[in-house]
Design a protein around this motif. Structure first.
Motif, PDB file in Angstrom:
ATOM      1  N   ARG A   1     -33.017   5.892  24.021  1.00  0.00           N
ATOM      2  CA  ARG A   1     -34.301   6.106  23.357  1.00  0.00           C
ATOM      3  C   ARG A   1     -35.171   7.061  24.164  1.00  0.00           C
ATOM      4  NH1 ARG A   1     -34.997   1.234  21.877  1.00  0.00           N
ATOM      5  NH2 ARG A   1     -36.112   0.464  23.697  1.00  0.00           N
ATOM      6  N   GLY A   2     -35.048   7.006  25.488  1.00  0.00           N
ATOM      7  CA  GLY A   2     -35.791   7.926  26.345  1.00  0.00           C
ATOM      8  C   GLY A   2     -37.257   7.550  26.497  1.00  0.00           C
ATOM      9  N   GLY A   3     -37.927   8.285  27.333  1.00  0.00           N
ATOM     10  CA  GLY A   3     -39.332   8.003  27.626  1.00  0.00           C
ATOM     11  C   GLY A   3     -39.441   7.061  28.811  1.00  0.00           C
ATOM     12  N   LEU A   4     -40.572   7.089  29.458  1.00  0.00           N
ATOM     13  CA  LEU A   4     -40.785   6.312  30.674  1.00  0.00           C
ATOM     14  C   LEU A   4     -40.648   4.815  30.424  1.00  0.00           C
ATOM     15  CD1 LEU A   4     -41.452   6.169  33.651  1.00  0.00           C
ATOM     16  CD2 LEU A   4     -43.890   6.217  33.036  1.00  0.00           C
ATOM     17  N   SER A   5     -41.292   4.314  29.382  1.00  0.00           N
ATOM     18  CA  SER A   5     -41.242   2.883  29.081  1.00  0.00           C
ATOM     19  C   SER A   5     -39.811   2.418  28.811  1.00  0.00           C
ATOM     20  CB  SER A   5     -42.133   2.585  27.873  1.00  0.00           C
ATOM     21  OG  SER A   5     -42.042   1.220  27.529  1.00  0.00           O
ATOM     22  N   ALA A   6     -39.071   3.217  28.051  1.00  0.00           N
ATOM     23  CA  ALA A   6     -37.686   2.861  27.729  1.00  0.00           C
ATOM     24  C   ALA A   6     -36.804   2.899  28.978  1.00  0.00           C
ATOM     25  CB  ALA A   6     -37.130   3.799  26.660  1.00  0.00           C
TER      26      ALA A   6
ATOM     27  N   SER B   1     -25.888  -3.658  26.874  1.00  0.00           N
ATOM     28  CA  SER B   1     -26.063  -2.992  25.578  1.00  0.00           C
ATOM     29  C   SER B   1     -27.539  -2.662  25.339  1.00  0.00           C
ATOM     30  CB  SER B   1     -25.534  -3.895  24.464  1.00  0.00           C
ATOM     31  OG  SER B   1     -25.719  -3.302  23.215  1.00  0.00           O
ATOM     32  N   LEU B   2     -28.415  -3.603  25.666  1.00  0.00           N
ATOM     33  CA  LEU B   2     -29.858  -3.345  25.537  1.00  0.00           C
ATOM     34  C   LEU B   2     -30.292  -2.210  26.461  1.00  0.00           C
ATOM     35  CD1 LEU B   2     -31.185  -7.019  25.444  1.00  0.00           C
ATOM     36  CD2 LEU B   2     -31.137  -5.392  23.541  1.00  0.00           C
ATOM     37  N   ALA B   3     -29.741  -2.184  27.672  1.00  0.00           N
ATOM     38  CA  ALA B   3     -30.074  -1.118  28.622  1.00  0.00           C
ATOM     39  C   ALA B   3     -29.636   0.243  28.088  1.00  0.00           C
ATOM     40  CB  ALA B   3     -29.416  -1.391  29.968  1.00  0.00           C
TER      41      ALA B   3
ATOM     42  N   ALA C   1     -34.704  -0.097  30.517  1.00  0.00           N
ATOM     43  CA  ALA C   1     -33.272   0.051  30.777  1.00  0.00           C
ATOM     44  C   ALA C   1     -32.934  -0.438  32.182  1.00  0.00           C
ATOM     45  CB  ALA C   1     -32.848   1.506  30.597  1.00  0.00           C
ATOM     46  N   THR C   2     -33.754  -0.044  33.148  1.00  0.00           N
ATOM     47  CA  THR C   2     -33.532  -0.467  34.535  1.00  0.00           C
ATOM     48  C   THR C   2     -33.642  -1.985  34.660  1.00  0.00           C
ATOM     49  OG1 THR C   2     -34.450   1.625  35.313  1.00  0.00           O
ATOM     50  CG2 THR C   2     -34.307  -0.163  36.913  1.00  0.00           C
ATOM     51  N   THR C   3     -34.635  -2.565  34.002  1.00  0.00           N
ATOM     52  CA  THR C   3     -34.818  -4.015  34.036  1.00  0.00           C
ATOM     53  C   THR C   3     -33.629  -4.732  33.404  1.00  0.00           C
ATOM     54  OG1 THR C   3     -37.215  -3.735  33.951  1.00  0.00           O
ATOM     55  CG2 THR C   3     -36.346  -5.894  33.338  1.00  0.00           C
ATOM     56  N   ASN C   4     -33.131  -4.210  32.301  1.00  0.00           N
ATOM     57  CA  ASN C   4     -31.994  -4.853  31.639  1.00  0.00           C
ATOM     58  C   ASN C   4     -30.699  -4.716  32.441  1.00  0.00           C
ATOM     59  OD1 ASN C   4     -33.081  -6.146  29.358  1.00  0.00           O
ATOM     60  ND2 ASN C   4     -33.344  -4.174  28.348  1.00  0.00           N
ATOM     61  N   VAL C   5     -30.542  -3.631  33.176  1.00  0.00           N
ATOM     62  CA  VAL C   5     -29.377  -3.502  34.063  1.00  0.00           C
ATOM     63  C   VAL C   5     -29.464  -4.552  35.170  1.00  0.00           C
ATOM     64  CG1 VAL C   5     -28.276  -2.031  35.793  1.00  0.00           C
ATOM     65  CG2 VAL C   5     -28.887  -1.090  33.568  1.00  0.00           C
ATOM     66  N   LYS C   6     -30.656  -4.729  35.728  1.00  0.00           N
ATOM     67  CA  LYS C   6     -30.852  -5.754  36.759  1.00  0.00           C
ATOM     68  C   LYS C   6     -30.547  -7.136  36.181  1.00  0.00           C
ATOM     69  CE  LYS C   6     -34.298  -7.899  39.712  1.00  0.00           C
ATOM     70  NZ  LYS C   6     -35.706  -8.068  39.984  1.00  0.00           N
ATOM     71  N   ARG C   7     -31.003  -7.403  34.972  1.00  0.00           N
ATOM     72  CA  ARG C   7     -30.723  -8.689  34.325  1.00  0.00           C
ATOM     73  C   ARG C   7     -29.223  -8.886  34.115  1.00  0.00           C
ATOM     74  NH1 ARG C   7     -35.543  -7.968  30.028  1.00  0.00           N
ATOM     75  NH2 ARG C   7     -37.205  -8.896  31.269  1.00  0.00           N
ATOM     76  N   ALA C   8     -28.521  -7.824  33.760  1.00  0.00           N
ATOM     77  CA  ALA C   8     -27.074  -7.915  33.561  1.00  0.00           C
ATOM     78  C   ALA C   8     -26.370  -8.294  34.857  1.00  0.00           C
ATOM     79  CB  ALA C   8     -26.522  -6.590  33.029  1.00  0.00           C
TER      80      ALA C   8
END
Length: 88
Positions: free
Chosen positions: A48-53, A40-42, A57-64
């Motif tokens: 939200r878009g943008g490089l930082s977001a 959900s966070l990802a 998103a990629t980090t949160n998918v990995k965490r999931a």
């Protein structure tokens, strides 16, 4: 190889195992943060878009993915939180 030999060969804690004669379902251990919450966070970050977001998103998918793996391993009796990601 039967199931008992398999479990012993792979270090499963047999004291936490049981047989349900009438069938049943497998229950996963609850963690502080669930894989669904990380996804959900990802999604929020991605929208939200943008490089930082997108990086978040990629980090949160990995965490999931890691969280789902931890949940499964802990449910089978492994102490996966003590292992690094490659060993999991």
């Amino acid at each position: 190889m039967d199931i008992k030999e398999f479990c012993l060969a792979h270090g499963f804690d047999m004291s936490k195992c049981a047989v349900a004669l009438g069938g049943g379902s497998f229950v996963l251990v609850e963690l502080k943060t669930s894989p669904v919450e990380f996804l959900s966070l990802a999604e929020d970050d991605f929208e939200r878009g943008g490089l930082s977001a997108l990086i978040n998103a990629t980090t949160n998918v990995k965490r999931a993915i890691i969280c789902q793996l931890d949940q499964l391993l802990i449910s089978f009796g492994y102490q996966s939180l003590r292992l690094d990601v490659r060993k999991r």
